[in-house]
Write a protein that holds these residues in place. Structure first.
Motif, PDB file in Angstrom:
ATOM      1  N   THR A 157      -5.660 -14.356  -2.233  1.00 49.67           N
ATOM      2  CA  THR A 157      -6.145 -15.465  -1.419  1.00 49.67           C
ATOM      3  C   THR A 157      -7.662 -15.532  -1.538  1.00 49.67           C
ATOM      4  OG1 THR A 157      -5.976 -16.528   0.762  1.00 49.67           O
ATOM      5  CG2 THR A 157      -6.360 -14.149   0.744  1.00 49.67           C
ATOM      6  N   ARG A 168      -3.066  -7.193   6.918  1.00 48.22           N
ATOM      7  CA  ARG A 168      -1.843  -6.382   6.873  1.00 48.22           C
ATOM      8  C   ARG A 168      -0.623  -7.270   6.628  1.00 48.22           C
ATOM      9  NH1 ARG A 168      -1.387  -2.198  11.248  1.00 48.22           N
ATOM     10  NH2 ARG A 168      -2.311  -0.909   9.637  1.00 48.22           N
ATOM     11  N   SER A 169      -0.583  -8.402   7.296  1.00 48.62           N
ATOM     12  CA  SER A 169       0.535  -9.332   7.133  1.00 48.62           C
ATOM     13  C   SER A 169       0.623  -9.830   5.690  1.00 48.62           C
ATOM     14  CB  SER A 169       0.369 -10.506   8.101  1.00 48.62           C
ATOM     15  OG  SER A 169       1.359 -11.468   7.899  1.00 48.62           O
ATOM     16  N   LEU A 170      -0.516 -10.204   5.128  1.00 48.66           N
ATOM     17  CA  LEU A 170      -0.531 -10.665   3.730  1.00 48.66           C
ATOM     18  C   LEU A 170      -0.067  -9.565   2.785  1.00 48.66           C
ATOM     19  CD1 LEU A 170      -3.910 -12.630   3.649  1.00 48.66           C
ATOM     20  CD2 LEU A 170      -1.623 -13.604   3.383  1.00 48.66           C
ATOM     21  N   ARG A 171      -0.538  -8.361   3.022  1.00 50.10           N
ATOM     22  CA  ARG A 171      -0.152  -7.235   2.154  1.00 50.10           C
ATOM     23  C   ARG A 171       1.343  -6.957   2.256  1.00 50.10           C
ATOM     24  NH1 ARG A 171       0.684  -2.135   3.167  1.00 50.10           N
ATOM     25  NH2 ARG A 171      -0.318  -2.110   5.209  1.00 50.10           N
ATOM     26  N   GLN A 172       1.854  -6.966   3.474  1.00 48.85           N
ATOM     27  CA  GLN A 172       3.275  -6.682   3.663  1.00 48.85           C
ATOM     28  C   GLN A 172       4.154  -7.796   3.112  1.00 48.85           C
ATOM     29  OE1 GLN A 172       3.337  -5.828   7.886  1.00 48.85           O
ATOM     30  NE2 GLN A 172       3.027  -3.631   7.524  1.00 48.85           N
ATOM     31  N   GLU A 173       3.701  -9.051   3.215  1.00 44.99           N
ATOM     32  CA  GLU A 173       4.444 -10.163   2.628  1.00 44.99           C
ATOM     33  C   GLU A 173       4.591  -9.987   1.120  1.00 44.99           C
ATOM     34  OE1 GLU A 173       2.545 -13.845   3.644  1.00 44.99           O
ATOM     35  OE2 GLU A 173       2.910 -13.558   5.793  1.00 44.99           O
ATOM     36  N   ARG A 174       3.594  -9.383   0.501  1.00 44.06           N
ATOM     37  CA  ARG A 174       3.635  -9.128  -0.942  1.00 44.06           C
ATOM     38  C   ARG A 174       4.409  -7.861  -1.278  1.00 44.06           C
ATOM     39  NH1 ARG A 174      -0.920 -11.574  -3.992  1.00 44.06           N
ATOM     40  NH2 ARG A 174      -0.825  -9.729  -5.298  1.00 44.06           N
ATOM     41  N   GLY A 175       4.815  -7.127  -0.250  1.00 43.92           N
ATOM     42  CA  GLY A 175       5.563  -5.894  -0.462  1.00 43.92           C
ATOM     43  C   GLY A 175       4.729  -4.790  -1.083  1.00 43.92           C
ATOM     44  N   ARG A 201      -4.154 -10.051   9.978  1.00 41.26           N
ATOM     45  CA  ARG A 201      -3.880 -11.039   8.930  1.00 41.26           C
ATOM     46  C   ARG A 201      -3.795 -10.358   7.565  1.00 41.26           C
ATOM     47  NH1 ARG A 201      -1.891 -16.145   8.531  1.00 41.26           N
ATOM     48  NH2 ARG A 201      -2.654 -16.323  10.657  1.00 41.26           N
TER      49      ARG A 201
END
Length: 109
Positions: A76, A28-35, A26
């Motif tokens: 978040t 990693r996903s949040l970090r990658q969504e933010r680029g 989760r």
């Protein structure tokens, strides 16, 4: 001599994912969504990029303070992050055997 009859094989139950694995995915996903790069998020959270990488890969059990710091660095809250990870666990829990859902657990020493 007696005949050997093989027993029917039953598939091994799929183990439930660990909290730390789902938390890491989760984050990693949040970090990658933010680029963002590991370095940028880690710097804002006050942790090393190596430590954040280990959290994301499910290799570390971070304290609630560390989780809150990384969550804040990703924009978040600890509550929202925890709820999202709990939601990730729900499909697994619904398909778990009744003995697990009812609270019968065995821990290895």
């Amino acid at each position: 001599m007696a005949e050997i009859i093989p027993l029917p094989s039953t598939p091994a139950p799929t183990p439930e994912p660990l909290w730390r694995d789902l938390l890491g995915r989760r984050l990693r996903s949040l970090r990658q969504e933010r680029g963002e790069r590991l370095f940028d998020t880690a710097r804002r959270a006050g942790v090393s990029p190596q430590y954040l990488s280990e959290i994301e890969r499910g290799l570390k059990e971070p304290s609630s303070e560390m989780i809150a710091a990384v969550a804040g660095a990703l924009g978040t809250t600890l509550l929202d992050l925890t709820a999202a990870v709990a939601d990730d666990l729900r499909p697994t829990a619904a398909s778990a055997p009744a003995s697990v859902r009812s609270g019968a657990f065995a821990l290895a020493a």
